[in-house]
Design an enzyme around this catalytic site. Structure first.
Site, PDB file in Angstrom:
ATOM      1  N   CYS A   1     -13.584   1.072 -15.136  1.00  0.00           N
ATOM      2  CA  CYS A   1     -14.009   2.467 -14.969  1.00  0.00           C
ATOM      3  C   CYS A   1     -12.766   3.355 -15.028  1.00  0.00           C
ATOM      4  CB  CYS A   1     -14.739   2.617 -13.642  1.00  0.00           C
ATOM      5  SG  CYS A   1     -15.680   4.153 -13.464  1.00  0.00           S
TER       6      CYS A   1
ATOM      7  N   ASP B   1      -9.602   5.893  -2.546  1.00  0.00           N
ATOM      8  CA  ASP B   1      -8.430   6.307  -3.311  1.00  0.00           C
ATOM      9  C   ASP B   1      -8.921   6.939  -4.611  1.00  0.00           C
ATOM     10  OD1 ASP B   1      -9.345   4.119  -4.709  1.00  0.00           O
ATOM     11  OD2 ASP B   1      -7.353   3.614  -5.419  1.00  0.00           O
TER      12      ASP B   1
ATOM     13  N   CYS C   1     -17.728   0.727 -20.257  1.00  0.00           N
ATOM     14  CA  CYS C   1     -19.022   0.586 -19.581  1.00  0.00           C
ATOM     15  C   CYS C   1     -19.747  -0.700 -19.954  1.00  0.00           C
ATOM     16  CB  CYS C   1     -19.893   1.802 -19.881  1.00  0.00           C
ATOM     17  SG  CYS C   1     -19.174   3.360 -19.287  1.00  0.00           S
TER      18      CYS C   1
ATOM     19  N   GLU D   1       0.823  -1.214   0.000  1.00  0.00           N
ATOM     20  CA  GLU D   1       0.000   0.000   0.000  1.00  0.00           C
ATOM     21  C   GLU D   1       0.856   1.262   0.000  1.00  0.00           C
ATOM     22  OE1 GLU D   1      -2.980   0.336  -0.673  1.00  0.00           O
ATOM     23  OE2 GLU D   1      -3.689  -1.722  -0.520  1.00  0.00           O
TER      24      GLU D   1
ATOM     25  N   TYR E   1      -6.274   7.059   3.694  1.00  0.00           N
ATOM     26  CA  TYR E   1      -6.448   5.961   2.745  1.00  0.00           C
ATOM     27  C   TYR E   1      -5.741   4.694   3.207  1.00  0.00           C
ATOM     28  CZ  TYR E   1      -5.424   2.646  -0.740  1.00  0.00           C
ATOM     29  OH  TYR E   1      -5.270   1.439  -1.351  1.00  0.00           O
TER      30      TYR E   1
END
Length: 355
Positions: A196, A144, A203, A44, A126
């Site tokens: 996305c 995020d 889509c 992370e 986050y």
DNA sequence: GATACGTGGGC
DNA sequence: TGCCCAAGTAT
């Protein structure tokens, strides 16, 4: 969007994730036990503002060399900074070490709550939420840039970021389920990364398309709305490539250590004329004698661009100047130079080959 | 809230 | 080619 459709979003997304989850070195497959918190935390931090592709090799190198938090905590600063070289945002490496040492000193286990994690160096809102969810299964609202994009499209939020962040967080909270916390967080990020996407969202492949306001309105790529960027100033600077016993076997170059804070803080570097984000360099050569120019390299930082002239000094029995170290050219790749100085070094070495 | 802080890839 | 963007944090 009412509560029942919020629940439906989580279900649709988790079903999609069961099939389409990306396989990543720091990740457990959907529905399997959580990975080692050390690996979750390390990944992370590396992934902050950094692409998966750029992180992979660094993650492998770090976990091989320092398999657990105790090993990392015991590592010398310069080894960790050099291992981070090229990944950028070097404050992350400094905070990574500080965090590892804090965890090691307090028993060797990471806190298992969002609040406890948030108190550690380098863990903001986050990362604390992500580690709490992914490593410890805690329900946490993980937001995020992927989540901001997905949520702002689902709700067609016209307010620009960053002003829209409180609303985005509220919407993200509403769709976050009580169970499968880690999977849900990673599913949102995978959806943002693979479907996305910032431009040309897919889509037709999206499990949430039916309930997406931006999709319905016909221009999902317009979200999230962002304030226009300001242009970056261009600064001029010089870097100094100083060799001793030039051309002989075992030639060395003079390297310095940058101050612990600020630009490229704590990293090994070439001496320079003091260029920075606010001003061109103004200092002179650190050594009298014959200098020539290798040429220039361009480099773009987060908030300014630099045109860096590389000046060469090739002498014999050159005296050391202030703090620094003579570094063997054949081991230069181990010095851990940030990219701007790696470019300068490449130029200087290319000049030598030409000569 | 605004600013400092890297780098490489995609289009 | 230049601009946009990335699993943000600290101050």
């Amino acid at each position: 969007m009412d509560a029942s459709s919020d629940t439906a979003i989580a279900t649709l997304l988790l079903d999609w994730y069961d099939i389409h989850a990306r396989s990543l070195p720091w990740r457990a497959p959907p529905g399997t036990p959580a990975p080692d918190p050390y690996r979750v935390w390390l990944s992370e931090v590396m992934l902050q503002q950094t692409t998966v592709a750029a992180v992979k090799d660094y993650f492998a190198a770090f976990t091989t060399r320092w398999p657990d938090v105790a090993a990392l905590a015991s590592a010398p600063d310069e080894d960790v900074m050099a291992a981070w070289a090229g990944l950028g945002y070097y404050a992350r490496a400094r905070n990574l070490l500080a965090c590892a040492r804090e965890v090691a000193a307090s028993g060797g286990r990471f806190p298992d709550t969002e609040e406890g994690l948030r108190a550690l160096p380098g863990l903001g809102a986050y990362t604390a939420a992500a580690v709490a969810a992914i490593a410890f299964g805690r329900r946490a609202v993980v937001v995020d840039a992927n989540v901001e994009r997905v949520v702002s499209r689902l709700s067609a939020i016209d307010t620009p970021i960053p002003a829209a962040r409180p609303l985005i967080r509220q919407k993200a909270d509403a769709i976050t389920p009580d169970g499968r916390s880690g999977d849900f967080a990673q599913a949102m990020m995978d959806l943002g990364a693979t479907v996305c996407t910032p431009r040309n969202p897919r889509c037709l492949l999206c499990p949430l398309a039916a309930g997406c306001a931006a999709r319905t309105m016909g221009d999902p790529g317009r979200y999230p709305v962002k304030a226009p960027k300001t242009s970056k100033p261009v600064r001029q600077g010089r870097a100094f490539w100083i060799e001793r016993d030039c051309g002989a076997a075992g030639t060395e170059v003079w390297l310095v250590r940058r101050p612990a804070t600020g630009m490229l803080g704590g990293m090994r570097a070439l001496p320079d004329d003091g260029w920075n984000a606010r001003a061109d360099g103004s200092g002179g050569e650190p050594l009298k004698g014959l200098w020539r120019t290798a040429g220039r390299v361009g480099h773009v930082f987060s908030h300014f661009a630099l045109e860096l002239e590389v000046a060469l000094h090739c002498g014999t029995r050159v005296q050391a100047m202030g703090e620094g170290e003579w570094w063997p050219l054949e081991r230069l790749d181990e010095a851990g130079l940030p990219t701007v100085f790696a470019k300068a070094a490449r130029l200087a070495l290319g000049q030598k080959e030409d000569a």
